[in-house]
Design a protein around this motif. Structure first.
Motif, PDB file in Angstrom:
ATOM      1  N   LEU A 121      50.564 -17.836 114.257  1.00 16.11           N
ATOM      2  CA  LEU A 121      51.293 -16.766 114.950  1.00 16.11           C
ATOM      3  C   LEU A 121      52.665 -16.491 114.347  1.00 16.11           C
ATOM      4  N   GLN A 122      53.050 -17.295 113.369  1.00 19.77           N
ATOM      5  CA  GLN A 122      54.371 -17.155 112.751  1.00 19.77           C
ATOM      6  C   GLN A 122      54.271 -16.259 111.507  1.00 19.77           C
ATOM      7  N   TYR A 123      55.413 -15.806 111.009  1.00 19.31           N
ATOM      8  CA  TYR A 123      55.425 -15.213 109.667  1.00 19.31           C
ATOM      9  C   TYR A 123      54.850 -16.236 108.682  1.00 19.31           C
ATOM     10  N   GLY A 124      54.320 -15.728 107.584  1.00 15.65           N
ATOM     11  CA  GLY A 124      53.741 -16.652 106.608  1.00 15.65           C
ATOM     12  C   GLY A 124      54.124 -16.281 105.188  1.00 15.65           C
ATOM     13  N   ALA A 125      53.597 -17.063 104.235  1.00 16.25           N
ATOM     14  CA  ALA A 125      53.898 -16.809 102.819  1.00 16.25           C
ATOM     15  C   ALA A 125      53.198 -15.529 102.363  1.00 16.25           C
ATOM     16  N   THR A 126      53.868 -14.776 101.506  1.00 16.27           N
ATOM     17  CA  THR A 126      53.282 -13.527 101.000  1.00 16.27           C
ATOM     18  C   THR A 126      51.984 -13.804 100.237  1.00 16.27           C
ATOM     19  N   GLU A 127      51.938 -14.883  99.507  1.00 15.66           N
ATOM     20  CA  GLU A 127      50.753 -15.220  98.691  1.00 15.66           C
ATOM     21  C   GLU A 127      49.518 -15.489  99.543  1.00 15.66           C
ATOM     22  N   GLY A 128      49.745 -15.874 100.795  1.00 11.67           N
ATOM     23  CA  GLY A 128      48.614 -16.172 101.672  1.00 11.67           C
ATOM     24  C   GLY A 128      48.750 -17.543 102.291  1.00 11.67           C
ATOM     25  N   TYR A 129      47.934 -17.748 103.327  1.00 13.42           N
ATOM     26  CA  TYR A 129      47.946 -18.982 104.101  1.00 13.42           C
ATOM     27  C   TYR A 129      47.203 -20.054 103.290  1.00 13.42           C
ATOM     28  N   GLU A 130      47.877 -21.153 103.025  1.00  5.69           N
ATOM     29  CA  GLU A 130      47.363 -22.155 102.076  1.00  5.69           C
ATOM     30  C   GLU A 130      45.920 -22.592 102.384  1.00  5.69           C
ATOM     31  N   PRO A 131      45.608 -22.970 103.646  1.00  9.97           N
ATOM     32  CA  PRO A 131      44.218 -23.403 103.895  1.00  9.97           C
ATOM     33  C   PRO A 131      43.189 -22.316 103.556  1.00  9.97           C
ATOM     34  N   LEU A 132      43.565 -21.053 103.750  1.00  8.52           N
ATOM     35  CA  LEU A 132      42.620 -19.984 103.392  1.00  8.52           C
ATOM     36  C   LEU A 132      42.518 -19.855 101.873  1.00  8.52           C
ATOM     37  N   ARG A 133      43.636 -19.954 101.193  1.00 14.15           N
ATOM     38  CA  ARG A 133      43.583 -19.873  99.727  1.00 14.15           C
ATOM     39  C   ARG A 133      42.688 -20.986  99.179  1.00 14.15           C
ATOM     40  N   GLY A 173      45.990 -19.596  92.123  1.00 14.34           N
ATOM     41  CA  GLY A 173      45.580 -18.539  91.184  1.00 14.34           C
ATOM     42  C   GLY A 173      45.067 -17.303  91.890  1.00 14.34           C
ATOM     43  N   LEU A 174      45.118 -17.295  93.227  1.00 13.77           N
ATOM     44  CA  LEU A 174      44.714 -16.093  93.965  1.00 13.77           C
ATOM     45  C   LEU A 174      45.712 -15.797  95.060  1.00 13.77           C
ATOM     46  N   ILE A 175      45.811 -14.540  95.449  1.00 15.89           N
ATOM     47  CA  ILE A 175      46.613 -14.184  96.628  1.00 15.89           C
ATOM     48  C   ILE A 175      45.690 -13.540  97.660  1.00 15.89           C
ATOM     49  N   VAL A 176      46.033 -13.740  98.926  1.00 17.80           N
ATOM     50  CA  VAL A 176      45.275 -13.101 100.004  1.00 17.80           C
ATOM     51  C   VAL A 176      45.858 -11.707 100.189  1.00 17.80           C
ATOM     52  N   THR A 177      44.982 -10.722 100.349  1.00 18.38           N
ATOM     53  CA  THR A 177      45.443  -9.346 100.534  1.00 18.38           C
ATOM     54  C   THR A 177      44.885  -8.787 101.844  1.00 18.38           C
ATOM     55  N   THR A 178      45.507  -7.728 102.320  1.00 16.00           N
ATOM     56  CA  THR A 178      45.057  -7.111 103.571  1.00 16.00           C
ATOM     57  C   THR A 178      43.877  -6.190 103.235  1.00 16.00           C
ATOM     58  N   GLY A 179      42.702  -6.782 103.193  1.00 17.24           N
ATOM     59  CA  GLY A 179      41.513  -6.105 102.676  1.00 17.24           C
ATOM     60  C   GLY A 179      41.620  -6.023 101.162  1.00 17.24           C
ATOM     61  N   SER A 180      40.473  -5.807 100.493  1.00 19.42           N
ATOM     62  CA  SER A 180      40.574  -5.658  99.039  1.00 19.42           C
ATOM     63  C   SER A 180      41.226  -4.315  98.717  1.00 19.42           C
ATOM     64  N   GLN A 181      41.214  -3.416  99.695  1.00 14.13           N
ATOM     65  CA  GLN A 181      41.902  -2.140  99.497  1.00 14.13           C
ATOM     66  C   GLN A 181      43.368  -2.368  99.116  1.00 14.13           C
ATOM     67  N   GLN A 182      43.992  -3.357  99.734  1.00 16.24           N
ATOM     68  CA  GLN A 182      45.389  -3.610  99.385  1.00 16.24           C
ATOM     69  C   GLN A 182      45.519  -4.152  97.959  1.00 16.24           C
ATOM     70  N   ALA A 183      44.528  -4.925  97.528  1.00 19.58           N
ATOM     71  CA  ALA A 183      44.571  -5.420  96.148  1.00 19.58           C
ATOM     72  C   ALA A 183      44.561  -4.232  95.181  1.00 19.58           C
ATOM     73  N   LEU A 184      43.737  -3.229  95.495  1.00 22.82           N
ATOM     74  CA  LEU A 184      43.666  -2.051  94.622  1.00 22.82           C
ATOM     75  C   LEU A 184      45.009  -1.315  94.632  1.00 22.82           C
ATOM     76  N   ASP A 185      45.596  -1.217  95.811  1.00 23.22           N
ATOM     77  CA  ASP A 185      46.893  -0.554  95.924  1.00 23.22           C
ATOM     78  C   ASP A 185      47.963  -1.321  95.124  1.00 23.22           C
ATOM     79  N   LEU A 186      47.927  -2.653  95.221  1.00 23.48           N
ATOM     80  CA  LEU A 186      48.916  -3.457  94.496  1.00 23.48           C
ATOM     81  C   LEU A 186      48.725  -3.317  92.986  1.00 23.48           C
ATOM     82  N   LEU A 187      47.471  -3.204  92.560  1.00 22.02           N
ATOM     83  CA  LEU A 187      47.220  -3.001  91.128  1.00 22.02           C
ATOM     84  C   LEU A 187      47.801  -1.656  90.695  1.00 22.02           C
ATOM     85  N   GLY A 188      47.580  -0.645  91.531  1.00 23.06           N
ATOM     86  CA  GLY A 188      48.139   0.673  91.227  1.00 23.06           C
ATOM     87  C   GLY A 188      49.654   0.595  91.139  1.00 23.06           C
ATOM     88  N   LYS A 189      50.239  -0.054  92.146  1.00 20.68           N
ATOM     89  CA  LYS A 189      51.697  -0.122  92.239  1.00 20.68           C
ATOM     90  C   LYS A 189      52.312  -0.884  91.063  1.00 20.68           C
TER      91      LYS A 189
END
Ligand SMILES: Cc1ncc(COP(=O)(O)O)c(C=O)c1O
Length: 395
Positions: free
Chosen positions: A61-73, A91-107
């Motif tokens: 329920l707290q703010y978390g790391a931008t890269e993602g929650y360690e147990p999920l990674r 070597g991976l980051i968690v994204t808000t859907g893979s749609q966000q990964a595509l957006d981050l690649l664009g950005k």
């Protein structure tokens, strides 16, 4: 209002207009790109979210790391290792859907005027997203087995794109799967032209019979120098739940760091509650049964739709039976004076209370007006039979 000039390149999708009609009572829709809500493992997710709150309420329920929650990674890295991709959790980051990964690649990668090569046809939101960053989106032709690698090579040599974006396994909308040899060829092209290749893989686990070939990233170990030129986007949306908004990206360290920086300004991090729930779910060991279930149900629906299309539309339509994913990609032949324009058919189909998506908007360039996409995911077998019979009447 004066909007940013970057919006000049992008229109709201033509498909949205069609979606407005989907509320018509009695309509059978093959238009969506969603999994079936009835397939969600509600019990498993209830348990996982309760465990997340019981065992790690602070983190969930707290703010978390931008890269993602360690147990999920850690869970996602294990999932990837199971598919032959060697990756550490870092070597991976968690994204808000893979749609966000595509957006981050664009950005992170696209400056106005840069060229990006995609398949023709490809996922519509990707075209829109890359255009938003000012990309000139170039279309590489496909056949029933995905992108034609000789044509792709010519386009890479001619345009020297910033990157190539592919959905090589059960593509959206094509349903096509790139064979092993072409996957290796893509890796060789990445090395030969020093071009980044983005592999978008939300459907790879959704196969009905034989498993597809290993992902392009998994094959990179056979092609020296290629691994550092591949970015991979994964998602739990199509197999578990799109509402969780859990995707991930594996990419060369330098790119991953820049994407993480951009994500920080964008949403700080993906919902920690969703991440903790997904981590608990993956840890629970329910995923193999969930996958077996979706493969079975969607496989039956795909077979039923293929047989119904043959029976009801005959030589007026051509298509390849998909081996996985959510979609049939088909082409109207115009045989025996039947319709050959999918836009015209879409309107007539709505009158018959059946909906699908015309294929033209999925092309970044040179749209093929005879193409259409039908999803078999959300209708049961009876509705598929009835819906395709209605489509036959609309032709
Ligand atoms: C090819 C492809 N990539 C990415 C996405 C985005 O999925 P999500 O953001 O839910 O992971 C979709 C969804 O339809 C898709 O078809």
């Amino acid at each position: 209002m004066q909007f940013a000039s970057r919006l000049d390149n992008v229109e709201t999708s033509a498909i949205r207009e069609l979606f407005k009609l989907l509320g018509t009572p009695g309509i059978i829709s093959f238009a969506g790109g969603f999994p079936d809500s009835a397939m969600f493992d509600v019990e498993g997710l209830k348990e996982a979210s309760a465990k997340a709150l019981d065992e790690e309420p602070g983190a969930a329920l707290q703010y978390g790391a931008t890269e993602g929650y360690e147990p999920l990674r850690t869970q996602l890295a294990a999932l990837m290792q199971g598919k032959g991709i060697e990756v550490a959790p870092s070597g991976l980051i968690v994204t808000t859907g893979s749609q966000q990964a595509l957006d981050l690649l664009g950005k992170t990668l696209i400056s106005p005027g840069d060229k990006v090569i995609v398949e023709g046809p490809t996922f519509l939101a990707t075209i829109q997203c890359f255009r938003l960053y000012g990309a000139q989106v170039i279309s590489a032709p496909i056949d029933a087995h995905g992108v034609k690698t000789d044509e792709l090579e010519k386009l890479i040599a001619e345009h020297q794109p910033k990157f190539v974006y592919l959905i090589p396994t059960f593509g959206n909308p094509s349903g096509a799967t790139l064979p092993l040899e072409r996957r290796k060829k893509v890796l060789e092209l990445a090395v030969k032209y020093q071009t980044l290749v983005v592999e978008d893989d939300p459907y790879g686990d959704l196969y009905f019979g034989e498993a597809p070939p290993p992902s392009i990233m998994a094959l990179a170990k056979d092609v020296p120098g290629s691994r550092e030129l591949i970015a991979y986007c994964g998602s739990l949306s199509k197999v578990l739940s799109p509402g969780l908004r859990i995707g991930w990206m594996i990419a060369p360290a330098e790119l991953l760091a820049k994407a993480t920086m951009c994500k920080q300004f964008s949403d700080a991090h993906t919902s920690t509650f969703a991440q903790a729930t997904a981590a608990q779910y993956l840890k629970s060991g329910r995923m193999p049964d969930t996958l077996a279930n979706v493969r079975k149900v969607y496989g039956e629906r795909a077979r039923t739709m293929g047989a119904a299309l043959k029976r009801e539309l005959g030589d007026a339509i051509e298509f390849t039976q998909p081996g996985g994913g959510l979609f049939f990609w088909a082409r109207l032949t115009g045989a025996n004076g039947k319709l050959a324009d999918a836009n015209v058919l879409a309107k007539k189909a709505i009158e018959q209370l059946v909906a699908f998506v015309p294929g033209a908007p999925f092309f970044a360039e040179k749209p093929d007006l005879a193409t259409l996409r039908l999803s078999f995911a959300t209708a049961n077998l009876e509705k598929i039979e009835e819906g395709i019979a209605r489509l036959g009447k609309a032709l």
